[in-house]
Scaffold this motif. Structure first.
Motif, PDB file in Angstrom:
ATOM      1  N   THR A 114      -5.984  -0.031  -7.446  1.00 40.05           N
ATOM      2  CA  THR A 114      -4.669   0.187  -8.046  1.00 40.05           C
ATOM      3  C   THR A 114      -3.553  -0.105  -7.040  1.00 40.05           C
ATOM      4  N   LEU A 115      -3.692   0.427  -5.829  1.00 41.60           N
ATOM      5  CA  LEU A 115      -2.636   0.269  -4.823  1.00 41.60           C
ATOM      6  C   LEU A 115      -2.630  -1.116  -4.185  1.00 41.60           C
ATOM      7  N   ALA A 116      -3.800  -1.754  -4.105  1.00 39.96           N
ATOM      8  CA  ALA A 116      -3.905  -3.025  -3.376  1.00 39.96           C
ATOM      9  C   ALA A 116      -3.914  -4.250  -4.277  1.00 39.96           C
ATOM     10  N   LYS A 117      -3.686  -4.076  -5.567  1.00 42.44           N
ATOM     11  CA  LYS A 117      -3.852  -5.198  -6.496  1.00 42.44           C
ATOM     12  C   LYS A 117      -2.922  -6.371  -6.187  1.00 42.44           C
ATOM     13  N   ASN A 118      -1.747  -6.101  -5.617  1.00 36.51           N
ATOM     14  CA  ASN A 118      -0.794  -7.183  -5.323  1.00 36.51           C
ATOM     15  C   ASN A 118      -0.679  -7.491  -3.828  1.00 36.51           C
ATOM     16  N   LEU A 119      -1.564  -6.919  -3.023  1.00 36.84           N
ATOM     17  CA  LEU A 119      -1.439  -7.050  -1.573  1.00 36.84           C
ATOM     18  C   LEU A 119      -1.574  -8.505  -1.125  1.00 36.84           C
ATOM     19  N   VAL A 120      -2.630  -9.168  -1.536  1.00 39.88           N
ATOM     20  CA  VAL A 120      -2.881 -10.535  -1.080  1.00 39.88           C
ATOM     21  C   VAL A 120      -1.820 -11.485  -1.610  1.00 39.88           C
ATOM     22  N   SER A 121      -1.471 -11.370  -2.881  1.00 36.80           N
ATOM     23  CA  SER A 121      -0.458 -12.270  -3.454  1.00 36.80           C
ATOM     24  C   SER A 121       0.904 -12.061  -2.807  1.00 36.80           C
ATOM     25  N   THR A 122       1.223 -10.809  -2.468  1.00 41.83           N
ATOM     26  CA  THR A 122       2.495 -10.542  -1.790  1.00 41.83           C
ATOM     27  C   THR A 122       2.523 -11.176  -0.409  1.00 41.83           C
ATOM     28  N   GLY A 123       1.430 -11.079   0.312  1.00 45.73           N
ATOM     29  CA  GLY A 123       1.354 -11.721   1.623  1.00 45.73           C
ATOM     30  C   GLY A 123       1.560 -13.217   1.533  1.00 45.73           C
ATOM     31  N   LYS A 124       0.973 -13.847   0.524  1.00 47.06           N
ATOM     32  CA  LYS A 124       1.135 -15.295   0.349  1.00 47.06           C
ATOM     33  C   LYS A 124       2.575 -15.657  -0.003  1.00 47.06           C
ATOM     34  N   GLU A 125       3.211 -14.819  -0.816  1.00 45.56           N
ATOM     35  CA  GLU A 125       4.619 -15.063  -1.166  1.00 45.56           C
ATOM     36  C   GLU A 125       5.507 -15.032   0.080  1.00 45.56           C
ATOM     37  N   ILE A 126       5.300 -14.008   0.906  1.00 46.28           N
ATOM     38  CA  ILE A 126       6.115 -13.867   2.124  1.00 46.28           C
ATOM     39  C   ILE A 126       5.855 -15.028   3.069  1.00 46.28           C
ATOM     40  N   GLU A 127       4.609 -15.427   3.184  1.00 47.11           N
ATOM     41  CA  GLU A 127       4.242 -16.548   4.043  1.00 47.11           C
ATOM     42  C   GLU A 127       4.963 -17.823   3.604  1.00 47.11           C
ATOM     43  N   ARG A 128       4.975 -18.086   2.286  1.00 42.81           N
ATOM     44  CA  ARG A 128       5.655 -19.274   1.767  1.00 42.81           C
ATOM     45  C   ARG A 128       7.171 -19.190   1.964  1.00 42.81           C
ATOM     46  N   GLU A 129       7.728 -18.016   1.718  1.00 45.24           N
ATOM     47  CA  GLU A 129       9.185 -17.864   1.755  1.00 45.24           C
ATOM     48  C   GLU A 129       9.749 -17.974   3.161  1.00 45.24           C
ATOM     49  N   TYR A 130       9.077 -17.347   4.136  1.00 42.85           N
ATOM     50  CA  TYR A 130       9.609 -17.309   5.493  1.00 42.85           C
ATOM     51  C   TYR A 130       8.948 -18.314   6.439  1.00 42.85           C
ATOM     52  N   GLY A 131       7.858 -18.922   5.998  1.00 39.28           N
ATOM     53  CA  GLY A 131       7.180 -19.890   6.844  1.00 39.28           C
ATOM     54  C   GLY A 131       6.449 -19.292   8.020  1.00 39.28           C
ATOM     55  N   ILE A 132       6.181 -17.992   7.958  1.00 38.67           N
ATOM     56  CA  ILE A 132       5.447 -17.319   9.033  1.00 38.67           C
ATOM     57  C   ILE A 132       3.980 -17.180   8.614  1.00 38.67           C
TER      58      ILE A 132
END
Length: 454
Positions: A51-69
């Motif tokens: 329940t708590l981790a369902k969006n963890l991986v997708s959120t990390g990928k979003e941040i990676e794409r947005e900031y280029g880190i």
């Protein structure tokens, strides 16, 4: 406030010098999952994690794409399982069923590792603690993503030598249980003294009982960035050297702070800490050893190595603390052998021994990490190494740890492949003189006199 302009300053670090966010780790409390029925316990654990981790991986990928880190890993840490499973788990086999539940949750969430198959036994062991510890070889040989840790000492409580003796046996049994895969299970097992509650790095991460119900911790790494900065001040004095490391660590930490805040906001989970640890990888140019050699050492392991590492560790922490109000975990420099090509080269050329590595752990971030030793090494010798490292941590009021891999069937000089970020390692010589009579005494080494504060 952090803005995108600060991130732009790090573009060169990312593109050319291997700056990355090593991990976004979601810490989850499982205290409210405790249950006397094993099936119910497993269902509650799986439900809360997913329940708590369902969006963890997708959120990390979003941040990676947005900031280029680059974000190398997304991970989960949970409350030490011995604390929440004792009512339902009466045998080691019962605990293994919980490990398999954790493994399924990690797989379904798509994370790289899940830590917290752990016990805190620095002063004594409950039946639940002992059953979990005895289950570790079975648990790590029957799961893929679960990591385990055991805290056997602290400055405040001393060293639990009964646990130290047991852990030597457990390391050997884990090596045997995974011998078909170069004793790989031992790469997921860490024995601590003074373990922190908010460590985002595996294999030692767990979610401490002092933490909130859920929290986001970020681990940042950039050995290549620091080395590149030091190349620009080659030959200059120690003041310039220290300022260069400190300023570089500040910039690296600011990038981690940005990622941590973004992940916290998007997941609606509180931000915990940024851990700035110079954690190397097997990639060329991403080495702590090369930083030390850039300072002027002919090779890591030469006289002056411990002083150079002490300087590095201190300046990294000073720069990190100035960059974020919430720096924690294990911030400093890691010195794993298998994950650092410079360390591997130093071992192969005869410059770096196990004894010198132990001396370096007095001033580094953690301890003896990812070191392959002969599979024939006695359990009592492994316990002795654990006790030595715990004593360093206890006396110096710092976190120390041991992650040894006694590779079954391998001897000194053989090369062992672990793969991925875990790299490869030469099997190192271990002192052949025994310590079994010392280890077999039983009981507890008391805390040092300077621990008596209240």
């Amino acid at each position: 406030m952090i803005n995108i302009f600060e991130v732009n300053e790090t573009n060169k670090m990312i593109e050319q010098e291997k700056l990355d966010v090593r991990t976004i780790t979601l810490g989850i409390s499982l205290l409210d999952c405790a249950d006397s029925n094993l099936d119910s316990l497993n269902k509650k654990i799986y439900s809360k994690i997913t329940t708590l981790a369902k969006n963890l991986v997708s959120t990390g990928k979003e941040i990676e794409r947005e900031y280029g880190i680059p974000i190398v890993n997304t991970r989960i840490s949970v409350t030490p399982i011995s604390l929440i499973a004792g009512q339902a788990c009466k045998t080691p086999e019962n605990f293994v069923s919980v490990a398999k539940t954790l493994d399924k949750a990690a797989y379904d969430m798509g994370v790289n590792f899940l830590g917290g198959y752990s016990a805190i036994v620095s002063k004594g062991m409950t039946p639940a603690d002992e059953n979990l510890i005895r289950s570790i070889p079975m648990a790590l040989s029957s799961t893929e993503w679960v990591c385990s840790s055991v805290n056997i000492g602290s400055t405040k409580t001393g060293i639990n030598m009964d646990a130290v003796k047991l852990m030597g046996t457990i390391v050997k049994e884990t090596a045997e249980a995974t011998k078909e895969n170069n004793s790989f299970g031992c790469t997921k097992l860490v024995i601590f003294c003074n373990a922190p509650d908010d460590n985002p790095f595996m294999a030692g991460a767990f979610h401490g009982v002092s933490e909130a119900d859920a929290v986001i911790n970020v681990g940042v790494s950039g050995p290549g960035v620091v080395k590149h900065a030091l190349e620009g001040v080659r030959g200059q004095d120690f003041e310039v050297l220290c300022e260069t490391v400190k300023k570089t660590a500040f910039k690296v930490t600011r990038a981690g702070q940005l990622v941590a805040q973004a992940a916290s906001e998007r997941l609606n989970i509180p931000f915990g800490i940024v851990d700035l640890s110079l954690a190397p990888t097997p990639s060329v140019g991403d080495s702590v050893a090369e930083i030390l050699e850039e300072m002027g050492l002919e090779s890591v392991g030469a006289p002056g190595t411990t002083a150079a590492l002490a300087l590095l560790n201190d300046q990294v922490k000073k720069g990190g603390v100035m960059a974020s109000s919430f720096v924690g975990g294990l911030s400093g420099a890691f010195i794993p052998v298998s994950e650092d090509q410079g360390m591997i080269d130093a071992v192969n050329r005869g410059a770096l021994t196990l004894e010198k590595l132990e001396a370096m752990t007095c001033v580094c971030s953690v301890g003896l990490d990812m070191i392959a030793i002969p599979g024939s090494t006695p359990a009592s010798t492994i316990s002795g190494i654990i006790a030595d490292e715990a004593a360093i941590g206890m006396i110096n009021q710092k976190t120390t740890a041991v992650r040894l891999i006694p590779v079954i069937g391998k001897e000194v000089g053989d090369m062992v492949e672990f793969g991925g970020l875990l790299g490869h390692a030469p099997v190192q010589q271990v002192n052949k003189f025994g310590c079994s009579d010392f280890i077999n005494r039983g009981g507890r080494i008391p805390p040092p006199i300077h621990s008596f504060r209240n």
